[in-house]
Design an enzyme around this catalytic site. Structure first.
Site, PDB file in Angstrom:
ATOM      1  N   ASP A  55      29.058 -32.828   4.196  1.00 41.36           N
ATOM      2  CA  ASP A  55      29.795 -31.947   4.897  1.00 41.36           C
ATOM      3  C   ASP A  55      29.328 -31.210   6.338  1.00 41.36           C
ATOM      4  O   ASP A  55      27.633 -31.843   6.110  1.00 41.36           O
ATOM      5  CB  ASP A  55      29.423 -30.776   4.320  1.00 41.36           C
ATOM      6  CG  ASP A  55      30.057 -29.208   5.124  1.00 41.36           C
ATOM      7  OD1 ASP A  55      31.015 -29.432   5.568  1.00 41.36           O
ATOM      8  OD2 ASP A  55      29.928 -28.651   4.514  1.00 41.36           O
ATOM      9  N   ASP A  85      28.049 -27.812   1.365  1.00 37.33           N
ATOM     10  CA  ASP A  85      27.806 -25.903   0.466  1.00 37.33           C
ATOM     11  C   ASP A  85      28.922 -24.330   0.193  1.00 37.33           C
ATOM     12  O   ASP A  85      28.603 -23.777  -0.185  1.00 37.33           O
ATOM     13  CB  ASP A  85      27.478 -25.728   2.171  1.00 37.33           C
ATOM     14  CG  ASP A  85      28.447 -25.381   3.530  1.00 37.33           C
ATOM     15  OD1 ASP A  85      28.529 -26.238   3.763  1.00 37.33           O
ATOM     16  OD2 ASP A  85      27.851 -24.208   4.234  1.00 37.33           O
ATOM     17  N   ASP A  92      34.347 -27.047  -0.053  1.00 37.42           N
ATOM     18  CA  ASP A  92      33.368 -28.799  -0.683  1.00 37.42           C
ATOM     19  C   ASP A  92      33.305 -29.004  -2.309  1.00 37.42           C
ATOM     20  O   ASP A  92      32.795 -30.057  -3.017  1.00 37.42           O
ATOM     21  CB  ASP A  92      31.896 -29.175  -0.561  1.00 37.42           C
ATOM     22  CG  ASP A  92      31.859 -28.935   1.101  1.00 37.42           C
ATOM     23  OD1 ASP A  92      32.699 -28.999   2.110  1.00 37.42           O
ATOM     24  OD2 ASP A  92      30.551 -27.566   2.118  1.00 37.42           O
TER      25      ASP A  92
END
Ligand code: ADP
Ligand code: MG
Length: 287
Positions: free
Chosen positions: A38, A232, A236
């Site tokens: 990410d 995080d 996600d």
């Protein structure tokens, strides 16, 4: 496989700040072919700051009042920027989040729309006149948002986040370990490419809506690869859960940590190649 060496391995990992939820994840880490990162809060520090704003104070006041209703890191950056300028913010009469695109709110009887090109266009607002400005910010890795008040464009606000100091080194090590490295983000293509370039990632999935992040992981798995996802955010969590090894950033949200198989303390990215090294060493001991 001897359970003892697995226990020794996970114990050693824990001492370094790599928290495996179970020994089976340490074994699986050994098989990884690809790793997906990410962007915001994972490769970057996740504390974005406003770098540019082209509108007037009145539009900033409305914009920041609207963003007060959002929990997005971009919103926090905008609210802080307005507060530093000592602007008095109002409470929005209504507020709506459009995931992956931006927000809509009513402030002081005015209709505020803030977000990406698609959001403004979907609301019947022409964005062409700001295209050049947007592009120039994006090419510098900034996230640029358009602002409209009562259907009129009033400016652009750009926000930048800093890359974690060890991100480049961590990615270099992962590549040396023969892993395919990919970046995944909801941010626009140009910004994503600019950030990817800074950390030397050449595969990018950009403009991915929160609910599509897991599909992207699946896509790579369907190529026959064992895939790790590093993230995080709440966004996600589904991707972390579906991946073969979900790696949560210790500084991230509780939801992400729960969905993951491993947590790296302090979000230190160098712990990821370290975990892979430990996994290899452990498997060698077993065989
Ligand atoms: P990321 O994966 O970087 O967290 P998101 O999917 O949350 O990205 O958001 C994608 C895009 O939607 C952002 O780059 C921004 O243009 C827009 N956006 C999201 N939230 C907001 C907000 N609160 N205000 C304005 N724009 C937003
Ligand atoms: Mg994030």
């Amino acid at each position: 496989a001897t359970p003892t060496s697995i226990m020794v391995g996970t114990g050693k990992a824990a001492e370094s700040g790599i928290l495996f939820k179970g020994g089976e994840h340490l074994e699986k880490t050994h098989q990884l072919d690809a790793i997906i990162f990410d962007k915001t809060g994972t490769l970057t520090k996740g504390n974005p700051e406003v770098t540019d704003f082209t509108g007037d104070e009145n539009s900033l006041q409305l914009l920041a009042s609207a963003e007060k209703g959002s929990e997005h890191p971009l919103a926090e950056a905008i609210v802080t920027y307005a507060e530093v300028k000592q602007l008095q913010l109002d409470k929005a009469d209504s507020f709506e989040t459009i995931p992956g695109h931006g927000i809509k709110a009513k402030v002081n009887k005015k209709a505020i729309v803030v977000g990406n090109r698609k959001l403004l266009q979907d609301n019947g607002i022409e964005t062409k006149e700001e295209e050049e400005t947007l592009k120039s910010y994006e090419e510098h890795g900034k996230t640029a948002m358009l602002i409209a008040v009562d259907g009129e464009l009033t400016g652009v606000i750009a926000v930048a986040d800093t890359i974690k100091p060890t991100a480049i080194e961590a990615i270099q090590q992962l590549k040396a370990q023969d892993l395919e490295v990919i970046m995944l983000t909801g941010d626009n293509e140009t910004t994503a490419q600019a950030i990817a370039k800074q950390v030397d990632i050449d595969q990018v999935f950009a403009e991915v809506l929160p609910e599509q992040k897991a599909d992207k992981v699946k896509e790579v798995q369907l190529q026959g690869k064992t895939v790790a996802m590093v993230g995080d955010g709440i966004n996600d969590a589904p991707a972390l859960a579906i991946s073969d090894i979900g790696i949560a950033i210790g500084t991230g949200t509780e939801v992400a940590i729960e969905a993951a198989d491993v947590t790296i303390l302090g979000g230190e990215l160098l712990l990821i190649p370290k975990a892979i090294k430990l996994s290899h060493a452990t498997i060698r001991n077993i065989r």
